[in-house]
Design a protein around this motif. Structure first.
Motif, PDB file in Angstrom:
ATOM      1  N   THR A   1      27.154  28.644  25.104  1.00  0.00           N
ATOM      2  CA  THR A   1      28.346  29.221  25.702  1.00  0.00           C
ATOM      3  C   THR A   1      28.195  30.717  25.913  1.00  0.00           C
ATOM      4  OG1 THR A   1      29.718  27.544  24.633  1.00  0.00           O
ATOM      5  CG2 THR A   1      30.852  29.481  25.470  1.00  0.00           C
ATOM      6  N   VAL A   2      28.693  31.170  27.066  1.00  0.00           N
ATOM      7  CA  VAL A   2      28.807  32.595  27.334  1.00  0.00           C
ATOM      8  C   VAL A   2      30.281  32.910  27.513  1.00  0.00           C
ATOM      9  CG1 VAL A   2      28.459  32.304  29.843  1.00  0.00           C
ATOM     10  CG2 VAL A   2      27.975  34.515  28.757  1.00  0.00           C
ATOM     11  N   TYR A   3      30.673  34.083  27.056  1.00  0.00           N
ATOM     12  CA  TYR A   3      32.082  34.486  27.076  1.00  0.00           C
ATOM     13  C   TYR A   3      32.271  35.763  27.892  1.00  0.00           C
ATOM     14  CZ  TYR A   3      32.074  31.463  22.942  1.00  0.00           C
ATOM     15  OH  TYR A   3      31.919  30.408  22.080  1.00  0.00           O
ATOM     16  N   LEU A   4      33.482  35.929  28.378  1.00  0.00           N
ATOM     17  CA  LEU A   4      33.879  37.192  28.989  1.00  0.00           C
ATOM     18  C   LEU A   4      35.247  37.549  28.413  1.00  0.00           C
ATOM     19  CD1 LEU A   4      33.034  39.378  31.035  1.00  0.00           C
ATOM     20  CD2 LEU A   4      34.488  38.194  32.717  1.00  0.00           C
ATOM     21  N   GLN A   5      35.240  38.495  27.492  1.00  0.00           N
ATOM     22  CA  GLN A   5      36.489  38.998  26.910  1.00  0.00           C
ATOM     23  C   GLN A   5      37.053  40.041  27.855  1.00  0.00           C
ATOM     24  OE1 GLN A   5      38.180  38.029  24.045  1.00  0.00           O
ATOM     25  NE2 GLN A   5      39.784  39.376  24.855  1.00  0.00           N
ATOM     26  N   MET A   6      38.285  39.818  28.282  1.00  0.00           N
ATOM     27  CA  MET A   6      38.909  40.680  29.285  1.00  0.00           C
ATOM     28  C   MET A   6      40.134  41.336  28.671  1.00  0.00           C
ATOM     29  SD  MET A   6      38.648  37.837  32.331  1.00  0.00           S
ATOM     30  CE  MET A   6      38.835  38.972  33.699  1.00  0.00           C
ATOM     31  N   ASN A   7      40.066  42.634  28.463  1.00  0.00           N
ATOM     32  CA  ASN A   7      41.167  43.403  27.907  1.00  0.00           C
ATOM     33  C   ASN A   7      41.641  44.431  28.926  1.00  0.00           C
ATOM     34  OD1 ASN A   7      40.821  42.049  25.406  1.00  0.00           O
ATOM     35  ND2 ASN A   7      39.301  43.564  24.772  1.00  0.00           N
ATOM     36  N   GLY A   8      42.859  44.904  28.758  1.00  0.00           N
ATOM     37  CA  GLY A   8      43.374  45.919  29.675  1.00  0.00           C
ATOM     38  C   GLY A   8      43.334  45.475  31.122  1.00  0.00           C
ATOM     39  N   LEU A   9      43.714  44.235  31.371  1.00  0.00           N
ATOM     40  CA  LEU A   9      43.598  43.695  32.719  1.00  0.00           C
ATOM     41  C   LEU A   9      44.503  44.422  33.709  1.00  0.00           C
ATOM     42  CD1 LEU A   9      43.251  39.948  31.805  1.00  0.00           C
ATOM     43  CD2 LEU A   9      41.639  41.259  33.178  1.00  0.00           C
ATOM     44  N   LYS A  10      44.000  44.536  34.926  1.00  0.00           N
ATOM     45  CA  LYS A  10      44.707  45.205  36.011  1.00  0.00           C
ATOM     46  C   LYS A  10      44.920  44.215  37.158  1.00  0.00           C
ATOM     47  CE  LYS A  10      42.246  49.522  35.008  1.00  0.00           C
ATOM     48  NZ  LYS A  10      41.363  50.577  35.566  1.00  0.00           N
ATOM     49  N   PRO A  11      45.918  44.442  37.997  1.00  0.00           N
ATOM     50  CA  PRO A  11      46.127  43.546  39.144  1.00  0.00           C
ATOM     51  C   PRO A  11      44.881  43.396  40.012  1.00  0.00           C
ATOM     52  CG  PRO A  11      48.051  44.932  38.848  1.00  0.00           C
ATOM     53  CD  PRO A  11      47.003  45.435  37.877  1.00  0.00           C
ATOM     54  N   GLU A  12      44.079  44.430  40.106  1.00  0.00           N
ATOM     55  CA  GLU A  12      42.853  44.356  40.926  1.00  0.00           C
ATOM     56  C   GLU A  12      41.764  43.491  40.304  1.00  0.00           C
ATOM     57  OE1 GLU A  12      44.476  47.128  39.941  1.00  0.00           O
ATOM     58  OE2 GLU A  12      43.056  48.771  39.520  1.00  0.00           O
ATOM     59  N   ASP A  13      41.972  43.035  39.082  1.00  0.00           N
ATOM     60  CA  ASP A  13      41.060  42.076  38.460  1.00  0.00           C
ATOM     61  C   ASP A  13      41.349  40.641  38.911  1.00  0.00           C
ATOM     62  OD1 ASP A  13      41.294  43.994  35.454  1.00  0.00           O
ATOM     63  OD2 ASP A  13      39.611  43.970  36.860  1.00  0.00           O
ATOM     64  N   THR A  14      42.438  40.445  39.623  1.00  0.00           N
ATOM     65  CA  THR A  14      42.785  39.110  40.106  1.00  0.00           C
ATOM     66  C   THR A  14      41.691  38.568  41.020  1.00  0.00           C
ATOM     67  OG1 THR A  14      45.168  39.513  39.967  1.00  0.00           O
ATOM     68  CG2 THR A  14      44.435  37.802  41.493  1.00  0.00           C
ATOM     69  N   ALA A  15      41.170  37.388  40.665  1.00  0.00           N
ATOM     70  CA  ALA A  15      40.064  36.793  41.415  1.00  0.00           C
ATOM     71  C   ALA A  15      39.739  35.437  40.799  1.00  0.00           C
ATOM     72  CB  ALA A  15      38.829  37.685  41.368  1.00  0.00           C
ATOM     73  N   VAL A  16      38.882  34.710  41.485  1.00  0.00           N
ATOM     74  CA  VAL A  16      38.249  33.539  40.879  1.00  0.00           C
ATOM     75  C   VAL A  16      36.969  34.027  40.216  1.00  0.00           C
ATOM     76  CG1 VAL A  16      37.212  31.277  41.258  1.00  0.00           C
ATOM     77  CG2 VAL A  16      39.220  31.977  42.587  1.00  0.00           C
ATOM     78  N   TYR A  17      36.811  33.702  38.954  1.00  0.00           N
ATOM     79  CA  TYR A  17      35.653  34.149  38.186  1.00  0.00           C
ATOM     80  C   TYR A  17      34.662  32.996  38.048  1.00  0.00           C
ATOM     81  CZ  TYR A  17      37.835  38.567  37.062  1.00  0.00           C
ATOM     82  OH  TYR A  17      38.397  39.829  37.152  1.00  0.00           O
ATOM     83  N   PHE A  18      33.404  33.307  38.314  1.00  0.00           N
ATOM     84  CA  PHE A  18      32.328  32.326  38.252  1.00  0.00           C
ATOM     85  C   PHE A  18      31.297  32.746  37.212  1.00  0.00           C
ATOM     86  CE2 PHE A  18      33.350  30.000  42.125  1.00  0.00           C
ATOM     87  CZ  PHE A  18      34.085  30.914  42.855  1.00  0.00           C
ATOM     88  N   CYS A  19      30.828  31.775  36.438  1.00  0.00           N
ATOM     89  CA  CYS A  19      29.675  32.049  35.592  1.00  0.00           C
ATOM     90  C   CYS A  19      28.433  31.522  36.298  1.00  0.00           C
ATOM     91  CB  CYS A  19      29.825  31.422  34.221  1.00  0.00           C
ATOM     92  SG  CYS A  19      29.984  29.633  34.199  1.00  0.00           S
ATOM     93  N   ALA A  20      27.307  32.132  35.971  1.00  0.00           N
ATOM     94  CA  ALA A  20      26.060  31.774  36.633  1.00  0.00           C
ATOM     95  C   ALA A  20      24.899  31.903  35.661  1.00  0.00           C
ATOM     96  CB  ALA A  20      25.824  32.677  37.842  1.00  0.00           C
ATOM     97  N   ALA A  21      23.876  31.075  35.887  1.00  0.00           N
ATOM     98  CA  ALA A  21      22.689  31.068  35.041  1.00  0.00           C
ATOM     99  C   ALA A  21      21.464  31.430  35.875  1.00  0.00           C
ATOM    100  CB  ALA A  21      22.492  29.697  34.401  1.00  0.00           C
ATOM    101  N   ARG A  22      20.644  32.274  35.289  1.00  0.00           N
ATOM    102  CA  ARG A  22      19.428  32.728  35.962  1.00  0.00           C
ATOM    103  C   ARG A  22      18.229  32.140  35.239  1.00  0.00           C
ATOM    104  NH1 ARG A  22      16.325  38.231  36.025  1.00  0.00           N
ATOM    105  NH2 ARG A  22      15.357  38.084  38.069  1.00  0.00           N
ATOM    106  N   ILE A  23      17.274  31.624  36.011  1.00  0.00           N
ATOM    107  CA  ILE A  23      16.105  30.998  35.402  1.00  0.00           C
ATOM    108  C   ILE A  23      15.091  32.077  35.033  1.00  0.00           C
ATOM    109  CG2 ILE A  23      14.409  29.145  35.604  1.00  0.00           C
ATOM    110  CD1 ILE A  23      16.055  27.985  37.859  1.00  0.00           C
ATOM    111  N   ARG A  24      15.552  33.040  34.320  1.00  0.00           N
ATOM    112  CA  ARG A  24      14.738  34.133  33.774  1.00  0.00           C
ATOM    113  C   ARG A  24      15.442  34.619  32.524  1.00  0.00           C
ATOM    114  NH1 ARG A  24      11.687  32.649  37.118  1.00  0.00           N
ATOM    115  NH2 ARG A  24      10.522  33.838  38.676  1.00  0.00           N
ATOM    116  N   SER A  25      14.718  35.224  31.636  1.00  0.00           N
ATOM    117  CA  SER A  25      15.346  35.717  30.416  1.00  0.00           C
ATOM    118  C   SER A  25      16.016  37.073  30.612  1.00  0.00           C
ATOM    119  CB  SER A  25      14.312  35.810  29.296  1.00  0.00           C
ATOM    120  OG  SER A  25      13.245  36.666  29.681  1.00  0.00           O
TER     121      SER A  25
END
Length: 123
Positions: free
Chosen positions: A77-101
């Motif tokens: 699991t990967v997490y994204l802790q979001m604090n102090g959110l602003k209206p401009e943070d409104t979006a669809v958020y996507f997680c992604a995996a890279r085949i590299r370390s």
């Protein structure tokens, strides 16, 4: 690799959310992971990335000091802790995996993508 993102929702400005992304891969620890976001009519933009073992992270300037990426390889699991959110943070958020370390800030470097989770911040 299949990625399942969750944790989005509606929050007031200044509030917090924590997004989670669970990966199906048994070799999750070899992948660098990233979070990106997209709003209608705009290109997907980089938010945060983390390398395979969580030592190195990178953030978009617009979220530095407010959002934090982390990972738990034991839970795939990967997490994204979001604090102090602003209206401009409104979006669809996507997680992604890279085949590299090593992490990357470029969405073209990520091969696997989750389905997205909506974050809406009201003013």
């Amino acid at each position: 690799v299949q990625l399942q993102a969750s944790g989005g929702g509606l929050v007031q400005a200044g509030g917090s959310l924590r997004l989670s992304c669970v990966a199906s891969a048994r070799t999750f620890s070899v992948y660098a992971m990233g979070w990106f976001r997209q709003t209608p009519g705009k290109e997907r933009e980089f938010v945060a990335a983390i390398d395979w073992n969580g030592v190195f992270t990178s953030y978009a300037d617009s979220v530095k000091g407010r959002l934090a990426i982390s990972r738990d390889n034991a839970k795939n699991t990967v997490y994204l802790q979001m604090n102090g959110l602003k209206p401009e943070d409104t979006a669809v958020y996507f997680c992604a995996a890279r085949i590299r370390s090593a992490l990357s800030t470029m969405n073209s470097d990520y091969y696997h993508w989750g389905q997205g989770t909506q974050v809406t911040v009201s003013s």
